[in-house]
Structure formats: structure tokens, C-alpha cells
Design a protein around this motif. Structure first.
Motif, mmCIF file in Angstrom:
data_model
loop_
_atom_site.group_PDB
_atom_site.id
_atom_site.type_symbol
_atom_site.label_atom_id
_atom_site.label_comp_id
_atom_site.label_asym_id
_atom_site.label_seq_id
_atom_site.Cartn_x
_atom_site.Cartn_y
_atom_site.Cartn_z
ATOM 1 N N THR A 1 13.533 16.431 17.006
ATOM 2 C CA THR A 1 14.398 17.549 17.422
ATOM 3 C C THR A 1 15.854 17.097 17.537
ATOM 4 O O THR A 1 16.771 17.779 17.066
ATOM 5 C CB THR A 1 13.937 18.107 18.788
ATOM 6 N N SER A 2 16.044 15.930 18.149
ATOM 7 C CA SER A 2 17.407 15.438 18.338
ATOM 8 C C SER A 2 18.115 15.239 16.994
ATOM 9 O O SER A 2 19.285 15.602 16.838
ATOM 10 C CB SER A 2 17.369 14.128 19.120
ATOM 11 N N CYS A 3 17.410 14.650 16.036
ATOM 12 C CA CYS A 3 18.020 14.442 14.707
ATOM 13 C C CYS A 3 18.408 15.775 14.076
ATOM 14 O O CYS A 3 19.505 15.919 13.537
ATOM 15 C CB CYS A 3 17.053 13.697 13.789
ATOM 16 N N LEU A 4 17.498 16.758 14.149
ATOM 17 C CA LEU A 4 17.800 18.069 13.557
ATOM 18 C C LEU A 4 18.996 18.706 14.255
ATOM 19 O O LEU A 4 19.892 19.245 13.600
ATOM 20 C CB LEU A 4 16.575 18.988 13.664
ATOM 21 N N GLU A 5 19.016 18.622 15.568
ATOM 22 C CA GLU A 5 20.098 19.265 16.312
ATOM 23 C C GLU A 5 21.419 18.522 16.161
ATOM 24 O O GLU A 5 22.481 19.100 16.399
ATOM 25 C CB GLU A 5 19.717 19.392 17.789
ATOM 26 N N LYS A 6 21.361 17.261 15.774
ATOM 27 C CA LYS A 6 22.615 16.515 15.580
ATOM 28 C C LYS A 6 23.056 16.541 14.118
ATOM 29 O O LYS A 6 24.005 15.869 13.749
ATOM 30 C CB LYS A 6 22.454 15.090 16.091
ATOM 31 N N GLY A 7 22.331 17.291 13.300
ATOM 32 C CA GLY A 7 22.812 17.558 11.950
ATOM 33 C C GLY A 7 22.239 16.684 10.861
ATOM 34 O O GLY A 7 22.716 16.717 9.729
ATOM 35 N N SER A 8 21.226 15.894 11.171
ATOM 36 C CA SER A 8 20.565 15.158 10.088
ATOM 37 C C SER A 8 19.615 16.096 9.360
ATOM 38 O O SER A 8 19.038 16.992 9.976
ATOM 39 C CB SER A 8 19.771 13.974 10.643
ATOM 40 N N ASN A 9 19.463 15.877 8.074
ATOM 41 C CA ASN A 9 18.525 16.715 7.345
ATOM 42 C C ASN A 9 17.211 15.958 7.124
ATOM 43 O O ASN A 9 17.109 14.761 7.427
ATOM 44 C CB ASN A 9 19.134 17.245 6.044
ATOM 45 N N LEU A 10 16.226 16.665 6.603
ATOM 46 C CA LEU A 10 14.888 16.078 6.466
ATOM 47 C C LEU A 10 14.864 14.897 5.507
ATOM 48 O O LEU A 10 14.063 13.976 5.670
ATOM 49 C CB LEU A 10 13.894 17.146 5.992
ATOM 50 N N GLY A 11 15.761 14.932 4.507
ATOM 51 C CA GLY A 11 15.842 13.802 3.586
ATOM 52 C C GLY A 11 16.275 12.538 4.311
ATOM 53 O O GLY A 11 15.680 11.468 4.147
ATOM 54 N N GLU A 12 17.298 12.675 5.140
ATOM 55 C CA GLU A 12 17.796 11.516 5.890
ATOM 56 C C GLU A 12 16.750 11.031 6.888
ATOM 57 O O GLU A 12 16.549 9.816 7.063
ATOM 58 C CB GLU A 12 19.085 11.903 6.624
ATOM 59 N N MET A 13 16.083 11.958 7.537
ATOM 60 C CA MET A 13 15.079 11.584 8.539
ATOM 61 C C MET A 13 13.893 10.885 7.882
ATOM 62 O O MET A 13 13.355 9.902 8.407
ATOM 63 C CB MET A 13 14.629 12.828 9.314
ATOM 64 N N THR A 14 13.505 11.374 6.717
ATOM 65 C CA THR A 14 12.388 10.741 6.005
ATOM 66 C C THR A 14 12.784 9.342 5.537
ATOM 67 O O THR A 14 11.998 8.397 5.632
ATOM 68 C CB THR A 14 11.962 11.628 4.815
ATOM 69 N N GLU A 15 14.019 9.207 5.076
ATOM 70 C CA GLU A 15 14.486 7.871 4.657
ATOM 71 C C GLU A 15 14.515 6.909 5.846
ATOM 72 O O GLU A 15 14.197 5.720 5.702
ATOM 73 C CB GLU A 15 15.873 7.961 4.015
ATOM 74 N N ALA A 16 14.879 7.422 7.021
ATOM 75 C CA ALA A 16 14.905 6.570 8.217
ATOM 76 C C ALA A 16 13.497 6.044 8.527
ATOM 77 O O ALA A 16 13.328 4.871 8.873
ATOM 78 C CB ALA A 16 15.460 7.350 9.405
ATOM 79 N N VAL A 17 12.505 6.926 8.375
ATOM 80 C CA VAL A 17 11.119 6.493 8.625
ATOM 81 C C VAL A 17 10.706 5.455 7.582
ATOM 82 O O VAL A 17 9.994 4.486 7.890
ATOM 83 C CB VAL A 17 10.162 7.708 8.636
ATOM 84 N N HIS A 18 11.163 5.637 6.351
ATOM 85 C CA HIS A 18 10.859 4.630 5.318
ATOM 86 C C HIS A 18 11.500 3.278 5.652
ATOM 87 O O HIS A 18 10.927 2.229 5.345
ATOM 88 C CB HIS A 18 11.319 5.114 3.942
ATOM 89 N N VAL A 19 12.680 3.316 6.242
ATOM 90 C CA VAL A 19 13.315 2.054 6.645
ATOM 91 C C VAL A 19 12.422 1.345 7.668
ATOM 92 O O VAL A 19 12.148 0.139 7.550
ATOM 93 C CB VAL A 19 14.732 2.298 7.228
ATOM 94 N N ALA A 20 11.941 2.117 8.661
ATOM 95 C CA ALA A 20 11.038 1.530 9.663
ATOM 96 C C ALA A 20 9.797 0.972 8.983
ATOM 97 O O ALA A 20 9.349 -0.145 9.275
ATOM 98 C CB ALA A 20 10.656 2.593 10.700
ATOM 99 N N ASN A 21 9.283 1.759 8.059
ATOM 100 C CA ASN A 21 8.070 1.357 7.356
ATOM 101 C C ASN A 21 8.300 0.110 6.518
ATOM 102 O O ASN A 21 7.449 -0.794 6.473
ATOM 103 C CB ASN A 21 7.605 2.518 6.465
ATOM 104 N N ALA A 22 9.436 0.035 5.855
ATOM 105 C CA ALA A 22 9.738 -1.127 5.009
ATOM 106 C C ALA A 22 9.816 -2.398 5.847
ATOM 107 O O ALA A 22 9.328 -3.462 5.447
ATOM 108 C CB ALA A 22 11.059 -0.895 4.261
ATOM 109 N N ILE A 23 10.453 -2.280 7.025
ATOM 110 C CA ILE A 23 10.560 -3.464 7.889
ATOM 111 C C ILE A 23 9.187 -3.865 8.419
ATOM 112 O O ILE A 23 8.831 -5.047 8.449
ATOM 113 C CB ILE A 23 11.547 -3.181 9.050
ATOM 114 N N ARG A 24 8.423 -2.852 8.817
ATOM 115 C CA ARG A 24 7.058 -3.158 9.292
ATOM 116 C C ARG A 24 6.235 -3.793 8.181
ATOM 117 O O ARG A 24 5.555 -4.804 8.373
ATOM 118 C CB ARG A 24 6.340 -1.890 9.756
ATOM 119 N N GLY A 25 6.275 -3.174 6.988
ATOM 120 C CA GLY A 25 5.503 -3.695 5.855
ATOM 121 C C GLY A 25 6.010 -5.067 5.441
ATOM 122 O O GLY A 25 5.223 -5.985 5.173
#
Lengths: 110, 315
Positions: free
Chosen positions: A67-91
Motif C-alpha cells: 500500500t505504501s509503495c502504491l500511495e507513494k507513486g511506485s507502479n507495479l512494474g517497479e514494485m515487481t522489480e524490487a521483489v526480484h532484487v530481493a529474490n536475486a540476492i536471496r537466490g
């Protein structure tokens, strides 16, 4: 699982201050300062928090920072890429330990 | 149910000991009708293809007559998609000399239709300020809000507008974008969102504009239907009410605006049109309205007013 994680519990976060109000106050003051606009924008900080939320797999944090990301103006593409960054570091963290595995295996192998 | 909801905003004003009263009216908003080529899911008026409610030539003339009798610093033409309304050119030409800021809201796709070239030429000639709907730089979210296949023609139209000088510094042609959140959450702070939109549009598509206006989604019309269908209504209203900020009241647009519907009836704002709450509590036609709404008179309110008073507000 629902016994452990209730959606409405997020709204009760402040109740953690019961019985230890001074510690809670210090934490929430610090928390607020961390997420204030600084060298990083509040939007960028929310994106980092979203990625970390996925790393620590905290459903409350994922809820709050989606919710915070959406309300601060990030779009779903950026949010999904952020999760991929987390995933890449974990992987990557798992995979790089493969070097340890290979070294150990080589040591005991012919 | 409406009375209960209506009372909730009034009760909040009473609790804060605030009255929402009209100031000097400076803006005339003209809603040319509910016909639109799109069926946006956030539309508070449920505008769309096939809607028959459009402004007649006679009502357009009454609008021009009213704007002649009174002085408006801004005249704001909206819809639906005003570009699809017959005789829009006559309305624009009639209103342009009567104000220093003539605004046309566009969804970009209606303006991109092949027969709209003369309209584009007229907009440039009259230096009409454009406010174009462009809610997201993300194609999926834009499609979810406005429909599949809308991104591409919108980008092409923005490119064409830039080529005409719209949104380009010192051209004298102002292009502003309007964005609504793509769901049941609060809008982004305007300044931060504008910086990001400017950066994203320039980086991705070499597109330029002057200002970004961020609007909260109104719990009315098609958006209210969606909120109910998806179980988001209660939590969205709670969020709006929790965000109530009394500091927004002074700057609310309804205090300085008179909004006229496609059929010539008068409201305090476009949202009250959708909620069918007339100015002054009873239907008044623009032809019957000689002067401006009186200063100090009460503004009609409903539960949707929480959307304009949440956070930094809707001015």
C-alpha cells in the motif's frame, strides 16, 4: 496459518507498547525517522522496505509496504522489480554458497 | 442509506466546528455529457460509449450567455469525453474570449480520432489549456484503469501534442496531466508524483508536460460499484475518513466553482453531479441563474466529500 497471522493485527501494532512503553516509543520514533524523506526519497525507502519485507517474508510488512509503495507513486512494474532484487540476492546468497560446497567436495574427492 | 452517509460528513464538520461555505465563485465548470469512448473503472460519472446524455447546442449557448453575464477567471470543460460532443468547437469559440484560462479535459484517445484534426487546430489557435488523463506510466495499471489498448494511442497523442508545442516551455500552450490512483488507495503527494512522472515520461518516451494533478478516486459511480463488488468499499471509506484533514477545507474547489451538468442544471462540483446533490439543495437551471452563487451560502455535501478532504486534499 490464519491463527498466527490475522490481517487486523497490523492495526494493533502500537499495542506492543503495553508493558514496555519506553522501548516501543524509542522504536517507533526511530522507525518514523528512518522512513522520513532524506537522501533517499520516501518512495525509494518504501520500495526497499517492500523488497526486505519479501526477504523476511513478513505478511504484515508486505501488506503495509504494498500500500505504501502504491500511495507513494511506485507502479507495479517497479514494485515487481524490487521483489526480484530481493529474490536475486536471496537466490544469489544460496548459490554462492555452492562454491563452499564445491570446495568441500573437492577436498574429500579424488 | 444515503442520509446516513450524507450525515457522516456533516457530523464530522460539526465535530470540528467547521462550516463549508461558498467563497467568491471564480471557476465555471461545464460538463458536456457522459458520452465517452472509454469506460474507465474509476469514473465517478459512469461515462462511457453509448451514453445519450450530452449537452445540446441550446444549453451550450446558455453556458456562453451565463459566462458573458459573469466573470470567471477559469472555465473548465469536462465530460465524459468533450471531444465527442457535437458543436464543441462552438462552445470553445464562444467561451474563449470570456476567460483567461479556458481548460479542456481530454482522455487523449478521443482527441486522437482521425476527424479531430480541426479540433486540435482550434485548441492551438485559442490556446486552450489541456488537462489529459494519464493515470499511470505502467501499461498494465493503465489498462486496468482505462481499458486494454489505451496506452499506445495515449502516448501517440501526447507526442503529437508536444509536436504542436503543448507541454513545451515558452510555447504558450499548456499541457497538464491528471492521474488517479489505480485502485482503492490514497493518491501520491502531488509534487513527488510530478517529479517522477516528468522523469519517467521523458526517459521512456521523450514526452513532456507542464503540471501533474493528482486526484483521489471518488466513491461514486463506476468506482463505487467496483469498491462494492470487490469488498473494498468499507475499508476505502475508513481510509478516507481517517485521513480527514480540516486544513484542506479552505482550498476546496467547490468553494469557488459552479459546476453545470450536460442538461444545464447547476451543482457545487462535478462529484455532486454524480451524487445528484444540486447546488442549494434544489434543481436550478443555468438559464435561471442570473449571477454567481452567493458568498457564504452552504455547500451541499455527501459522504464522497471525504475524498476531497483526505490527506493534502483536492483543490
Amino acid at each position: 496459518m490464519s491463527d498466527y497471522y490475522e490481517h487486523d493485527d497490523l492495526k494493533k501494532f502500537a499495542e506492543i507498547g503495553k508493558d514496555a512503553p519506553e522501548l516501543a516509543q524509542k522504536f517507533f520514533d526511530y522507525y518514523g525517522a528512518v522512513f522520513a524523506e532524506g537522501e533517499l526519497s520516501a518512495r525509494e525507502k518504501a520500495l526497499i522496505a517492500l523488497a526486505v519485507a519479501h526477504t523476511v517474508q513478513c505478511p504484515y510488512c508486505i501488506d503495509a509496504y504494498t500500500t505504501s509503495c502504491l500511495e507513494k507513486g511506485s507502479n507495479l512494474g517497479e514494485m515487481t522489480e524490487a521483489v526480484h532484487v530481493a529474490n536475486a540476492i536471496r537466490g544469489g546468497a544460496s548459490l554462492v554458497h555452492g562454491i563452499q560446497m564445491r570446495k568441500l567436495a573437492e577436498k574429500v574427492s579424488l | 442509506m444515503k442520509d446516513t452517509l450524507h450525515n457522516r460528513f456533516e457530523q464530522r464538520l460539526a465535530k470540528e466546528e467547521i462550516s463549508l461555505l461558498r467563497a467568491t465563485t471564480q471557476i465555471l465548470q461545464v460538463n458536456t455529457g457522459l458520452l465517452c469512448d472509454l469506460k474507465c473503472r474509476h469514473c465517478h460519472l459512469s461515462a462511457g460509449p453509448g451514453r445519450q446524455e450530452i449537452m445540446s447546442q441550446a444549453t451550450m449557448q446558455q453556458m456562453i450567455d451565463y459566462a458573458t453575464r459573469n466573470r470567471f477567471t477559469t472555465i473548465d470543460i469536462t465530460g465524459g469525453a468533450p471531444e465527442l460532443i457535437p458543436h464543441l468547437d462552438q462552445l470553445l469559440t464562444g467561451l474563449a474570449p470570456l476567460t483567461s484560462h479556458l481548460i479542456l479535459r481530454t482522455n487523449l484517445t478521443a482527441l486522437s480520432q482521425p476527424d479531430k484534426k480541426p479540433l486540435l487546430d482550434l485548441l492551438v489557435k485559442l490556446k486552450v489549456i489541456l488537462v489529459a488523463s494519464f493515470p499511470s506510466t505502467n501499461e498494465g495499471q493503465l489498462a486496468a484503469q482505462r481499458g486494454e489498448g489505451v496506452m499506445d494511442p495515449s502516448l501517440k497523442m501526447l507526442k503529437q501534442l508536444n509536436k504542436l508545442g503543448y507541454g513545451i516551455e515558452n510555447s504558450g500552450l499548456e499541457l497538464n496531466l491528471a492521474a488517479n490512483p489505480s485502485g482503492a488507495f490514497m493518491p501520491t503527494a502531488q509534487e513527488a508524483a510530478e517529479r517522477k512522472f516528468k522523469r519517467d515520461l521523458a526517459r521512456k518516451w521523450d514526452l513532456h508536460f507542464n503540471n501533474l494533478f493528482i486526484f483521489a478516486n471518488m466513491p461514486l459511480g463506476r468506482f463505487a460499484d467496483w469498491l462494492h463488488q470487490t469488498g473494498n468499499f468499507t475499508s476505502y471509506m475508513e481510509k478516507l475518513q481517517a485521513g480527514f484533514n480540516p486544513c484542506t477545507l479552505d482550498g476546496l474547489m467547490c468553494r469557488t466553482l459552479v459546476s453545470v451538468a450536460w442538461d444545464g442544471f447547476v451543482y457545487d462540483c462535478d462529484f455532486n453531479q454524480a451524487a445528484n446533490i444540486p447546488l442549494g439543495g434544489k434543481p436550478v437551471h443555468i438559464s435561471e441563474l442570473e449571477g454567481l452563487p452567493e458568498r457564504g451560502t452552504a455547500i451541499a455535501v455527501g459522504e464522497h466529500c471525504f475524498a476531497c478532504t483526505a490527506g493534502s486534499g483536492f483543490t
